[in-house]
Design an enzyme around this catalytic site. Structure first.
Site, PDB file in Angstrom:
ATOM      1  N   CYS A  65      14.964  -9.911  -2.424  1.00  0.00           N
ATOM      2  CA  CYS A  65      15.309  -9.747  -3.838  1.00  0.00           C
ATOM      3  C   CYS A  65      14.182  -9.077  -4.614  1.00  0.00           C
ATOM      4  O   CYS A  65      13.612  -9.638  -5.547  1.00  0.00           O
ATOM      5  CB  CYS A  65      15.669 -11.091  -4.444  1.00  0.00           C
ATOM      6  SG  CYS A  65      17.113 -11.790  -3.658  1.00  0.00           S
ATOM      7  N   TYR A  68       0.801  -1.227   0.000  1.00  0.00           N
ATOM      8  CA  TYR A  68       0.000   0.000   0.000  1.00  0.00           C
ATOM      9  C   TYR A  68       0.834   1.276   0.000  1.00  0.00           C
ATOM     10  O   TYR A  68       0.292   2.343   0.265  1.00  0.00           O
ATOM     11  CB  TYR A  68      -0.880   0.125   1.256  1.00  0.00           C
ATOM     12  CG  TYR A  68      -1.432  -1.105   1.876  1.00  0.00           C
ATOM     13  CD1 TYR A  68      -2.247  -1.963   1.153  1.00  0.00           C
ATOM     14  CD2 TYR A  68      -1.181  -1.392   3.214  1.00  0.00           C
ATOM     15  CE1 TYR A  68      -2.798  -3.085   1.756  1.00  0.00           C
ATOM     16  CE2 TYR A  68      -1.737  -2.509   3.823  1.00  0.00           C
ATOM     17  CZ  TYR A  68      -2.540  -3.355   3.083  1.00  0.00           C
ATOM     18  OH  TYR A  68      -3.093  -4.445   3.678  1.00  0.00           O
TER      19      TYR A  68
END
Ligand SMILES: Cc1ncc(COP(=O)(O)O)c(C=O)c1O
Length: 396
Positions: free
Chosen positions: A318, A288
């Site tokens: 990653c 968000y």
């Protein structure tokens, strides 16, 4: 946590004769947190078999749990009813039909209908639930009316209605409109079908302070919400138990996350402070764009330094898992220092994953006395690998 539960009860109890809190355990399902909530008089809102089993494991009887979920499996419904769930909130007609044909329905178990009041909660899309176009509940109108008739005709122990319009709401207009809409619907169901609502669950959603937000106080919020339904219910001759179902506003500000800085480097003019966590323990920034306040804690006490250059605090996953863009941190942040992130008590550990095969972190509870207790130990790599099966012929 305790103070906030008490604030809800104190503010609500003077406004309505029968009030109850149901803690939304999805916000933070740590068993010790559930136990604190239960000790403070909350029921536990569970949204899956896992959440129900967690509540039971924390010593909370099923009769003080309320089961949600917008796609409950037959097995989940069966478990909830076998255990003697206090309330089960039906989301759709398939669930009603599973309930109507369930073999065991204990005397204390009651059904609520989740209603979609069609209000715009004005929050992030991913935590909006009460608008007209939503996957949750029966739209108020003919569909919800048909659901009530279905319950009456099939002898289901319908007790009332529920709505939850969204989360992290800083403007309470939507909750007020949603609450008024379900109260009005309850009155209509009395008029049209002689159905007497015993429970009206107004959901959760009150926002909290992450950085500079100014959420409403619990006291003002309860006054506004209960004040909105009171005249509707009184006029309609109804006196149900009024339930609120907060999650975030009970636990978010009680929680804090500590990271250790692993490396500091400058890339194209931006200083990166990289910490030993990120997306795996808190997906909210990625989901968000959530923002937090940070505190820098030097590994060893040292004189305060000047504010440093523009800094991005990044995680170790990653992905570009930027935890905090544009952070203001001192010039001398070093590997080994701690970064404390405030307001991580809700929707962080409960949304954690094992991405990159990092075990999930430990949790400690700070008691009123200041005593610190481990309540969730660090996950081990062995636990993560334990559920994997490599077919024999693939083993090298
Ligand atoms: C049905 C239901 N009730 C209560 C809550 C708790 O919301 P909050 O944590 O914003 O109070 C949620 C959150 O998603 C929910 O889906």
């Amino acid at each position: 946590m305790r103070a906030r539960v008490r604030a809800y009860y104190e503010a609500s109890a003077v406004l309505w004769p029968r009030v109850r809190l149901s803690y939304a355990s999805k916000a933070n399902g740590t068993l010790a947190v559930l136990a604190v909530m239960s000790a403070e008089g909350c029921w536990i809102d569970v949204a899956s078999e896992g959440e129900l089993r967690a509540a039971l494991s924390a010593g909370i009887p099923a009769e003080r749990c309320c089961m949600h979920g917008n796609n409950k499996s037959a097995a989940e419904i069966e478990l909830a009813l076998d255990e003697g769930i206090g309330e089960i909130v039906a989301d759709n007609f398939e669930e009603l039909s599973l309930l109507a044909t369930a073999p065991s329905f204990q005397p204390n178990s009651r059904v609520l209908l989740r209603l979609a009041p069609g209000v715009d909660p004005k929050t992030h899309d991913k935590i909006s639930t009460g608008q007209a176009e939503t996957k949750f509940g029966f739209p108020i109108g003919d569909t919800a009316d048909a659901a009530v008739r279905y319950c009456i005709n099939s002898g289901l122990p319908l007790a009332g209605f529920h709505c939850h319009v969204g989360s992290q709401l800083l403007d309470p207009t939507a909750q007020v409109e949603g609450a008024r809409a379900i109260a009005q619907f309850a009155v209509e169901m009395k008029r049209d079908h002689g159905f007497e609502t015993q429970v009206l669950n107004l959901g959760g959603g009150l926002g909290v302070r992450y950085t500079d937000e100014e959420p409403m106080s619990i006291q003002d919020y309860c006054t506004m919400l209960i004040g909105a339904v009171k005249p509707v219910l009184r006029e309609g001759g109804l006196e149900p138990e009024l339930v609120q179902e907060p999650g975030r506003s009970l636990v978010a500000e009680a929680g804090t996350t500590l990271y250790t800085v692993g490396t500091v480097k400058t890339m194209a003019g931006t200083r990166y402070v990289v910490v030993d966590g990120g997306l795996g323990d808190n997906p909210r920034p990625a989901l968000y764009g959530a923002k937090y306040a940070l505190v820098h804690i030097p590994a060893e006490p040292r004189d305060a330094s000047e504010p440093g250059p523009r800094t991005t605090v990044a995680g170790r996953h990653c992905e570009t898992d930027t935890l905090f863009p544009q952070a203001i941190l001192p010039a001398d942040v070093q590997p080994g220092d701690l970064i404390q992130v405030l307001t991580t008590g809700a929707y962080a550990s409960s949304m954690a994953s094992n991405y990159n095969r990092y075990p999930r972190p430990a949790t400690v509870l700070i008691r009123e006395s200041g005593r610190v207790e481990l309540v969730q130990r660090r996950e081990t790599i062995e636990e993560m690998l334990d559920r994997e099966i490599v077919p024999e012929d693939l083993l090298v």
